[in-house]
Design a protein around this motif. Structure first.
Motif, PDB file in Angstrom:
ATOM      1  N   LEU A 107      -2.688  -3.895   6.641  1.00 19.93           N
ATOM      2  CA  LEU A 107      -2.228  -2.542   6.328  1.00 19.93           C
ATOM      3  C   LEU A 107      -3.451  -1.681   6.043  1.00 19.93           C
ATOM      4  CD1 LEU A 107       0.511  -3.458   3.695  1.00 19.93           C
ATOM      5  CD2 LEU A 107       0.986  -2.674   6.024  1.00 19.93           C
ATOM      6  N   VAL A 108      -3.377  -0.417   6.433  1.00 19.40           N
ATOM      7  CA  VAL A 108      -4.455   0.532   6.139  1.00 19.40           C
ATOM      8  C   VAL A 108      -3.860   1.842   5.655  1.00 19.40           C
ATOM      9  CG1 VAL A 108      -6.212   2.018   7.196  1.00 19.40           C
ATOM     10  CG2 VAL A 108      -6.204  -0.430   7.673  1.00 19.40           C
ATOM     11  N   GLY A 109      -4.406   2.368   4.558  1.00 19.85           N
ATOM     12  CA  GLY A 109      -3.975   3.659   4.035  1.00 19.85           C
ATOM     13  C   GLY A 109      -5.012   4.733   4.344  1.00 19.85           C
ATOM     14  N   LEU A 110      -4.540   5.888   4.818  1.00 17.10           N
ATOM     15  CA  LEU A 110      -5.428   7.033   5.082  1.00 17.10           C
ATOM     16  C   LEU A 110      -5.121   8.154   4.090  1.00 17.10           C
ATOM     17  CD1 LEU A 110      -5.329   7.242   9.003  1.00 17.10           C
ATOM     18  CD2 LEU A 110      -6.961   6.003   7.552  1.00 17.10           C
ATOM     19  N   SER A 111      -6.120   9.002   3.842  1.00 16.33           N
ATOM     20  CA  SER A 111      -5.995  10.051   2.829  1.00 16.33           C
ATOM     21  C   SER A 111      -5.178  11.251   3.286  1.00 16.33           C
ATOM     22  CB  SER A 111      -7.387  10.534   2.410  1.00 16.33           C
ATOM     23  OG  SER A 111      -8.083  11.089   3.528  1.00 16.33           O
TER      24      SER A 111
ATOM     25  N   ILE B 294       0.853  -1.195   0.000  1.00 12.15           N
ATOM     26  CA  ILE B 294       0.000   0.000   0.000  1.00 12.15           C
ATOM     27  C   ILE B 294       0.883   1.237   0.000  1.00 12.15           C
ATOM     28  CG2 ILE B 294      -1.396   1.437   1.548  1.00 12.15           C
ATOM     29  CD1 ILE B 294      -3.111  -0.836   2.207  1.00 12.15           C
ATOM     30  N   GLU B 295       0.480   2.242  -0.771  1.00 10.47           N
ATOM     31  CA  GLU B 295       1.084   3.574  -0.708  1.00 10.47           C
ATOM     32  C   GLU B 295      -0.035   4.572  -0.466  1.00 10.47           C
ATOM     33  OE1 GLU B 295       3.917   4.662  -3.719  1.00 10.47           O
ATOM     34  OE2 GLU B 295       4.452   2.566  -4.106  1.00 10.47           O
TER      35      GLU B 295
ATOM     36  N   THR C 122     -18.130  -4.689   4.211  1.00 12.56           N
ATOM     37  CA  THR C 122     -17.186  -3.717   3.636  1.00 12.56           C
ATOM     38  C   THR C 122     -16.608  -2.866   4.761  1.00 12.56           C
ATOM     39  OG1 THR C 122     -18.959  -2.114   3.117  1.00 12.56           O
ATOM     40  CG2 THR C 122     -18.331  -3.690   1.403  1.00 12.56           C
ATOM     41  N   LEU C 123     -15.315  -2.672   4.734  1.00 11.05           N
ATOM     42  CA  LEU C 123     -14.583  -2.105   5.867  1.00 11.05           C
ATOM     43  C   LEU C 123     -15.155  -0.781   6.364  1.00 11.05           C
ATOM     44  CD1 LEU C 123     -12.199  -2.194   7.827  1.00 11.05           C
ATOM     45  CD2 LEU C 123     -10.784  -1.144   6.050  1.00 11.05           C
ATOM     46  N   VAL C 124     -15.308   0.198   5.483  1.00 10.99           N
ATOM     47  CA  VAL C 124     -15.708   1.535   5.957  1.00 10.99           C
ATOM     48  C   VAL C 124     -17.146   1.580   6.449  1.00 10.99           C
ATOM     49  CG1 VAL C 124     -14.006   2.708   4.517  1.00 10.99           C
ATOM     50  CG2 VAL C 124     -16.321   2.357   3.629  1.00 10.99           C
ATOM     51  N   ASN C 125     -17.971   0.615   6.025  1.00  7.41           N
ATOM     52  CA  ASN C 125     -19.381   0.590   6.444  1.00  7.41           C
ATOM     53  C   ASN C 125     -19.625  -0.264   7.680  1.00  7.41           C
ATOM     54  OD1 ASN C 125     -20.510   2.225   4.286  1.00  7.41           O
ATOM     55  ND2 ASN C 125     -19.978   0.542   2.929  1.00  7.41           N
ATOM     56  N   GLN C 126     -18.632  -1.067   8.069  1.00  8.49           N
ATOM     57  CA  GLN C 126     -18.802  -1.912   9.247  1.00  8.49           C
ATOM     58  C   GLN C 126     -18.932  -1.080  10.519  1.00  8.49           C
ATOM     59  OE1 GLN C 126     -15.336  -4.465   9.159  1.00  8.49           O
ATOM     60  NE2 GLN C 126     -16.427  -6.104   8.107  1.00  8.49           N
TER      61      GLN C 126
ATOM     62  N   VAL D  63     -10.443   6.342   4.570  1.00  6.75           N
ATOM     63  CA  VAL D  63      -9.604   5.169   4.303  1.00  6.75           C
ATOM     64  C   VAL D  63      -9.486   5.020   2.794  1.00  6.75           C
ATOM     65  CG1 VAL D  63      -9.293   2.698   4.667  1.00  6.75           C
ATOM     66  CG2 VAL D  63     -10.465   4.061   6.404  1.00  6.75           C
ATOM     67  N   THR D  64      -8.260   4.972   2.286  1.00 10.88           N
ATOM     68  CA  THR D  64      -8.053   4.850   0.838  1.00 10.88           C
ATOM     69  C   THR D  64      -7.877   3.403   0.384  1.00 10.88           C
ATOM     70  OG1 THR D  64      -5.653   5.139   1.077  1.00 10.88           O
ATOM     71  CG2 THR D  64      -6.982   7.131   0.739  1.00 10.88           C
ATOM     72  N   ASP D  65      -7.390   2.555   1.276  1.00  9.88           N
ATOM     73  CA  ASP D  65      -7.140   1.169   0.900  1.00  9.88           C
ATOM     74  C   ASP D  65      -6.824   0.348   2.141  1.00  9.88           C
ATOM     75  OD1 ASP D  65      -6.790  -1.053  -0.695  1.00  9.88           O
ATOM     76  OD2 ASP D  65      -4.923  -0.378  -1.635  1.00  9.88           O
ATOM     77  N   PHE D  66      -6.952  -0.961   2.030  1.00 13.70           N
ATOM     78  CA  PHE D  66      -6.489  -1.858   3.097  1.00 13.70           C
ATOM     79  C   PHE D  66      -6.067  -3.170   2.458  1.00 13.70           C
ATOM     80  CE2 PHE D  66     -10.576  -3.853   2.627  1.00 13.70           C
ATOM     81  CZ  PHE D  66     -10.415  -5.140   3.110  1.00 13.70           C
ATOM     82  N   LYS D  67      -5.162  -3.862   3.133  1.00 16.06           N
ATOM     83  CA  LYS D  67      -4.734  -5.194   2.718  1.00 16.06           C
ATOM     84  C   LYS D  67      -4.693  -6.086   3.950  1.00 16.06           C
ATOM     85  CE  LYS D  67      -3.970  -4.018  -1.589  1.00 16.06           C
ATOM     86  NZ  LYS D  67      -4.895  -4.469  -2.653  1.00 16.06           N
TER      87      LYS D  67
END
Length: 273
Positions: A162-166, A144-145, A238-242, A264-268
């Motif tokens: 991993l979690v990406g933030l904006s 993730i970047e 879905t992550l952001v809606n949980q 949140v822009t992405d997660f792995k």
């Protein structure tokens, strides 16, 4: 006709939590196909636990690493054959060294070709297979970047996220770790609704309709009620809606917004198995 064994029934019961007879009937109907049997149980209204494939996990170590600037993160699974080796201190140390190196590479292929102590990573794995006596492999490689990247490793190196933030705002470190913990615990299938593939949505709609039919709902009402069930599916998966695990009254997206104009822009998520 496919022979259904007692161990097959027991396995399906452990996966789904459904009754023994229901599991047997579903396996017979599905001709031994476990995925199809789970779908049959759900269509008949069974409250299937739908535990993820972690139950079938092979051994090894799941490791996540983030660079000093917290703009790049990588997670890998160094796989082995037994729990004994997977928990060995030198094996976990090797997994950490490899993950640190992996930060510099964009893909698993490039990483395996990278230099590690005078040989390629791929050759190192072969060498260690000979030393340890178990096959070693990189079973997962995710990167993730983002403006801010956080990570979390579950106890025993079973899961790494991993979690990406904006934005890299104050409090991003705490929030990113909390959301990474959420992803580890709840195993979402996508970041948001847009990340769920059409085939999955179509299958969930059909399952919802079958459940409604079994409850005697009129055919004319099925589409509208099924849409409501799909919204619930997105909320659960879905992550952001949980619902945020530390405060179920708010969603993950709302929790992230509590530190500012951030998303949140992405997660792995990688896990043994």
């Amino acid at each position: 006709m496919v022979k259904i064994t007692a161990s097959d029934v027991k396995k399906l019961r452990e996966i789904t939590g459904a009754g023994m007879m229901d599991c047997k009937k579903a396996l017979v109907e599905a001709e031994g196909d476990f995925d199809k049997a789970i779908e049959i149980l759900r269509k008949k209204g069974q409250k299937v636990a739908a535990k993820r494939a972690d139950r079938e996990s092979t051994e090894g170590a799941a490791i996540a690493k983030v660079n000093k600037d917290h703009t790049v993160g990588v997670s890998i699974v160094l796989g082995c054959e037994t729990d004994f080796v997977g928990k060995n201190e030198s094996f976990v140390s090797l997994a950490n060294q490899l993950a640190e190196l992996a930060l510099n590479y964009a893909s698993k292929q490039d990483f395996l070709a990278a230099d590690f102590e005078g040989m390629t990573v791929a050759d190192k794995l072969v060498e260690q297979t000979g030393v340890i006596g178990e096959k070693l492999d990189i079973n997962a490689f995710e990167k993730i970047e983002a403006p801010y990247v956080g990570s979390y490793i579950h106890a025993g190196n079973k899961i790494a996220t991993l979690v990406g933030l904006s934005a890299a705002v104050e409090g991003a470190d705490v929030v990113a770790k909390d959301v990474a913990m959420q992803a580890a615990a709840m195993n979402p299938i996508a970041l948001n609704e847009d990340g769920v593939d059409a085939a999955t949505i179509e299958k969930e709609i059909e399952i919802a309709k079958e459940q409604l039919r079994s409850e005697g709902k009129p055919e004319a009402m099925l589409d509208n009620i099924a849409k409501g069930k799909i919204k619930r599916f997105f909320k659960d998966n879905t992550l952001v809606n949980q619902a945020f695990i530390k405060d179920s009254k708010i969603s993950v997206a709302d929790y992230v917004k509590s530190i500012g104009n951030v998303s949140v822009t992405d997660f792995k998520r990688v896990a043994l198995g």
